[in-house]
Design an enzyme around this catalytic site. Structure first.
Site, PDB file in Angstrom:
ATOM      1  N   SER A  26       1.462 -14.904  85.507  1.00  0.00           N
ATOM      2  CA  SER A  26       0.929 -14.591  84.174  1.00  0.00           C
ATOM      3  C   SER A  26       1.294 -13.178  83.732  1.00  0.00           C
ATOM      4  O   SER A  26       0.903 -12.754  82.650  1.00  0.00           O
ATOM      5  CB  SER A  26      -0.593 -14.769  84.184  1.00  0.00           C
ATOM      6  OG  SER A  26      -1.163 -14.031  85.252  1.00  0.00           O
ATOM      7  N   HIS A 158     -14.375 -30.092  42.164  1.00  0.00           N
ATOM      8  CA  HIS A 158     -13.329 -31.140  42.208  1.00  0.00           C
ATOM      9  C   HIS A 158     -12.019 -30.637  41.595  1.00  0.00           C
ATOM     10  O   HIS A 158     -11.224 -31.439  41.097  1.00  0.00           O
ATOM     11  CB  HIS A 158     -13.772 -32.413  41.472  1.00  0.00           C
ATOM     12  CG  HIS A 158     -15.128 -32.899  41.870  1.00  0.00           C
ATOM     13  ND1 HIS A 158     -15.343 -33.836  42.857  1.00  0.00           N
ATOM     14  CD2 HIS A 158     -16.371 -32.539  41.423  1.00  0.00           C
ATOM     15  CE1 HIS A 158     -16.654 -34.056  42.992  1.00  0.00           C
ATOM     16  NE2 HIS A 158     -17.291 -33.267  42.136  1.00  0.00           N
ATOM     17  N   SER A 279      13.545 -17.436  46.224  1.00  0.00           N
ATOM     18  CA  SER A 279      14.199 -18.642  46.723  1.00  0.00           C
ATOM     19  C   SER A 279      15.676 -18.350  46.893  1.00  0.00           C
ATOM     20  O   SER A 279      16.266 -17.629  46.089  1.00  0.00           O
ATOM     21  CB  SER A 279      13.986 -19.780  45.721  1.00  0.00           C
ATOM     22  OG  SER A 279      15.007 -20.750  45.857  1.00  0.00           O
ATOM     23  N   LYS A 285      12.495 -18.086  41.097  1.00  0.00           N
ATOM     24  CA  LYS A 285      11.274 -18.272  41.880  1.00  0.00           C
ATOM     25  C   LYS A 285      10.680 -16.967  42.418  1.00  0.00           C
ATOM     26  O   LYS A 285      11.394 -16.071  42.811  1.00  0.00           O
ATOM     27  CB  LYS A 285      11.549 -19.191  43.083  1.00  0.00           C
ATOM     28  CG  LYS A 285      11.857 -20.631  42.761  1.00  0.00           C
ATOM     29  CD  LYS A 285      10.716 -21.366  42.074  1.00  0.00           C
ATOM     30  CE  LYS A 285       9.533 -21.622  42.972  1.00  0.00           C
ATOM     31  NZ  LYS A 285       9.847 -22.566  44.046  1.00  0.00           N
ATOM     32  N   ASN A 287       7.641 -16.741  45.119  1.00  0.00           N
ATOM     33  CA  ASN A 287       6.752 -17.606  45.889  1.00  0.00           C
ATOM     34  C   ASN A 287       5.671 -16.810  46.626  1.00  0.00           C
ATOM     35  O   ASN A 287       5.931 -15.728  47.138  1.00  0.00           O
ATOM     36  CB  ASN A 287       7.565 -18.405  46.923  1.00  0.00           C
ATOM     37  CG  ASN A 287       8.558 -19.327  46.245  1.00  0.00           C
ATOM     38  OD1 ASN A 287       8.285 -19.880  45.184  1.00  0.00           O
ATOM     39  ND2 ASN A 287       9.725 -19.478  46.853  1.00  0.00           N
ATOM     40  N   GLU A 292       0.586 -18.402  51.556  1.00  0.00           N
ATOM     41  CA  GLU A 292       0.831 -19.675  52.248  1.00  0.00           C
ATOM     42  C   GLU A 292       0.714 -19.498  53.761  1.00  0.00           C
ATOM     43  O   GLU A 292       0.206 -20.369  54.471  1.00  0.00           O
ATOM     44  CB  GLU A 292       2.196 -20.232  51.866  1.00  0.00           C
ATOM     45  CG  GLU A 292       2.242 -20.679  50.407  1.00  0.00           C
ATOM     46  CD  GLU A 292       3.654 -20.894  49.918  1.00  0.00           C
ATOM     47  OE1 GLU A 292       4.133 -22.025  50.000  1.00  0.00           O
ATOM     48  OE2 GLU A 292       4.275 -19.920  49.456  1.00  0.00           O
ATOM     49  N   TYR A 319     -14.173 -20.565  89.980  1.00  0.00           N
ATOM     50  CA  TYR A 319     -12.875 -20.262  89.383  1.00  0.00           C
ATOM     51  C   TYR A 319     -11.860 -21.373  89.657  1.00  0.00           C
ATOM     52  O   TYR A 319     -11.797 -21.936  90.757  1.00  0.00           O
ATOM     53  CB  TYR A 319     -12.321 -18.933  89.921  1.00  0.00           C
ATOM     54  CG  TYR A 319     -10.950 -18.615  89.343  1.00  0.00           C
ATOM     55  CD1 TYR A 319     -10.832 -18.009  88.109  1.00  0.00           C
ATOM     56  CD2 TYR A 319      -9.781 -18.990  90.010  1.00  0.00           C
ATOM     57  CE1 TYR A 319      -9.584 -17.760  87.545  1.00  0.00           C
ATOM     58  CE2 TYR A 319      -8.534 -18.745  89.460  1.00  0.00           C
ATOM     59  CZ  TYR A 319      -8.445 -18.134  88.233  1.00  0.00           C
ATOM     60  OH  TYR A 319      -7.216 -17.896  87.670  1.00  0.00           O
ATOM     61  N   GLN A 324      -6.608 -19.392  83.677  1.00  0.00           N
ATOM     62  CA  GLN A 324      -5.577 -18.431  83.271  1.00  0.00           C
ATOM     63  C   GLN A 324      -5.079 -18.732  81.852  1.00  0.00           C
ATOM     64  O   GLN A 324      -4.551 -17.855  81.166  1.00  0.00           O
ATOM     65  CB  GLN A 324      -4.417 -18.493  84.274  1.00  0.00           C
ATOM     66  CG  GLN A 324      -3.264 -17.587  83.955  1.00  0.00           C
ATOM     67  CD  GLN A 324      -2.340 -17.449  85.155  1.00  0.00           C
ATOM     68  OE1 GLN A 324      -2.650 -16.770  86.115  1.00  0.00           O
ATOM     69  NE2 GLN A 324      -1.196 -18.111  85.087  1.00  0.00           N
TER      70      GLN A 324
HETATM   71  N1  ARG Z   1      -4.008 -14.481  86.598  1.00  0.00           N
HETATM   72  C1  ARG Z   1      -5.262 -15.040  86.996  1.00  0.00           C
HETATM   73  C2  ARG Z   1      -6.049 -15.475  85.742  1.00  0.00           C
HETATM   74  O1  ARG Z   1      -5.703 -15.055  84.700  1.00  0.00           O
HETATM   75  C3  ARG Z   1      -6.054 -14.043  87.744  1.00  0.00           C
HETATM   76  C4  ARG Z   1      -7.052 -14.599  88.676  1.00  0.00           C
HETATM   77  C5  ARG Z   1      -6.378 -15.205  89.825  1.00  0.00           C
HETATM   78  N2  ARG Z   1      -7.326 -15.696  90.757  1.00  0.00           N
HETATM   79  C6  ARG Z   1      -7.008 -16.594  91.713  1.00  0.00           C
HETATM   80  N3  ARG Z   1      -7.946 -16.972  92.480  1.00  0.00           N
HETATM   81  N4  ARG Z   1      -5.798 -17.062  91.798  1.00  0.00           N
HETATM   82  O2  ARG Z   1      -6.970 -16.241  85.825  1.00  0.00           O
END
Ligand code: ARG
Length: 463
Positions: A26, A158, A279, A285, A287, A292, A319, A324
């Protein structure tokens, strides 16, 4: 990467598969939590020291090391890393900077309480920024109202012309919506600003850390009371996405009104060139792209709201890695609401009402028909009877190609014996507006008082 570099490498003999790593890691998005996580780390180190788990020298080395990481983070390539997530990234950096003492930081802590803490710290600040941006939009609505204080537009139901309203009354309708959005955010913030740290992986920490003292250091209002809940609660994220969804729904309605009003068919609003696009094919145009997009971007925030709910609904305690997925959803809610509010304020600051065009629309289409019925009610005609009488008068006027107030008093009298000369005054635009004088109505008095309230509100919000 060597497997021993992983936070959890000891138990493993094989490296993560590359595709799995890409799927699992992540860091590419949660590096946004960098400074929030550092703050959490520093507070945790102080907590460990106060609990007698690490020495003063070690605590100083760790906290100084963490601060030096913050300082060096502006260096180019600082965030180039194949770390799994921001937490392993920071721990890895710390060990690289201060050596083995850095390996003590994670005592009594898990990434589970760490991530929840950093996420909440980060979100708390973002909520404060969004709050300020809402106040900006509120102030733009009031200045638009002030620029056209006495202007009148047709009000619709309406999407058919219904009754005239003062233009500031329309502006203040959106003011009310956004005011409630602020209240909602304020309420969400209370539940965001509660600290999970000290819950460790799920069962609580084995060290005598004074969690309340750590919470105080981090500016949390209180601590989460149950460790299982603390590491797996993401309802704050759902609530936040829901509050964002309503902000976006309100901006989307505002945008839709303005899109209609700036069409040639309505012609009430002129948008500034600076928030419009042309446009590539049709040279004439202009726009309303900004509007939008305000309307269109609501969908992604609604989607995140539902995505988050779906993500948590089947999770066994505590958890699970599913969680994540909370990050990108909330990050995108924050980014979308942030740019949308900024854009809305710019559009409002740079548009103007074509007062003549709006007035003429508000003066045609029998918007004073209810007024004629109310006139008859004042002469003691039951409302239902008055409604029928006026319906017939409108039908007649349509046949004549005239407005009700363009019929002669004699013509009007033919519909009811109760109609007198004073009917002309009753059908005038100003009377139509100013009879709506109960609190919340569109009379000049009510709207002036609502504008005063709005100014007071902005004042209290620091404007
Ligand atoms: N990147 C993980 C999250 O956002 C962090 C926590 C990871 N914990 C674990 N037990 N793998 O949730």
């Amino acid at each position: 990467m060597d497997i021993s570099e992983k936070l959890w490498g000891g138990r493993f003999t094989e490296k993560p598969d590359e595709t799995f790593a890409e799927f699992n890691d992540s860091f590419r998005f949660d590096k946004r939590l960098f400074s929030a996580d550092l703050r959490g780390c520093i507070a945790h180190a102080n907590g460990l020291y106060r609990a007698g788990v690490i020495s003063e020298t070690e605590a100083t080395a760790i906290t100084d090391g963490l601060r030096s990481i913050l300082t060096s983070s502006s260096a180019p390539d600082f965030f180039v890393s194949d770390a799994e997530d921001i937490h392993s990234f920071i721990e890895g950096k710390l060990i690289a900077v201060i050596g083995d003492t850095g390996r003590k930081l994670h005592t009594g802590r898990s990434r589970n309480d760490q991530v929840a803490t950093a996420f909440r710290l980060w979100l708390r600040d973002e909520i404060d920024t969004i709050d300020e941006l809402i106040v900006n939009s509120l102030s733009s609505l009031v200045s638009l109202a002030e620029r056209h204080r006495d202007a009148v537009i047709p009000g619709y139901t309406h999407l058919q012309r219904a009754q005239p309203v003062l233009f500031p009354h329309w502006c203040l309708a959106y003011f009310e919506m956004l005011k409630r959005d602020r209240e909602r955010l304020f309420d969400v913030r209370k539940r965001v600003n509660v600290m999970p740290l000290g819950s460790a992986a799920l069962a609580g920490t084995s060290y005598p850390i004074d969690r309340e003292r750590v919470a105080e250091e981090l500016g949390f209002d209180s601590i989460l009371e149950n460790s299982l809940d603390a590491v797996s609660d993401r309802d704050f994220a759902v609530e936040f996405a829901s509050a964002c969804s309503l902000i976006m729904a309100h901006l989307s309605r505002l945008a839709e009104d303005l899109i209609l009003y700036c069409s040639t068919e309505f012609g009430f609003i002129t948008l500034s060139d600076s928030v419009s696009s042309g446009s590539s094919l049709m040279p004439q145009k202009k726009n309303p792209d900004a509007l939008e997009l305000l309307r269109g971007k609501s969908g992604r925030v609604f989607g995140h709201n539902l995505g988050l709910l779906t993500m948590i609904k089947g999770l066994p305690l505590a958890y699970n890695k599913d969680m994540q997925e909370d990050k990108e959803a909330v990050f995108d809610c924050v980014d979308t609401v942030n740019i949308s509010l900024r854009t809305a304020a710019i559009v409002l600051d740079n548009c103007s009402l074509n007062e003549q065009q709006a007035l003429s629309a508000a003066s045609t289409g029998y918007l004073n028909a209810t007024e004629l019925a109310d006139y008859l009610v004042k002469k003691d005609v039951p409302f239902r009877t008055a409604h029928e009488v006026v319906g017939r008068a409108v039908l007649f006027a349509i046949g004549e190609g005239k407005e009700l107030n363009e019929l002669s008093v004699e013509q009007l009298m033919s519909f009811s014996n109760e109609i007198r000369e004073d009917v002309s005054e009753a059908l005038s635009l100003s009377s139509t507006l100013n009879t709506k004088n109960a609190i919340g109505g569109t009379s000049t008095d009510q709207v002036s008082s609502a504008l005063r309230d709005a100014a007071r509100y902005l004042d209290a919000a620091g404007r």
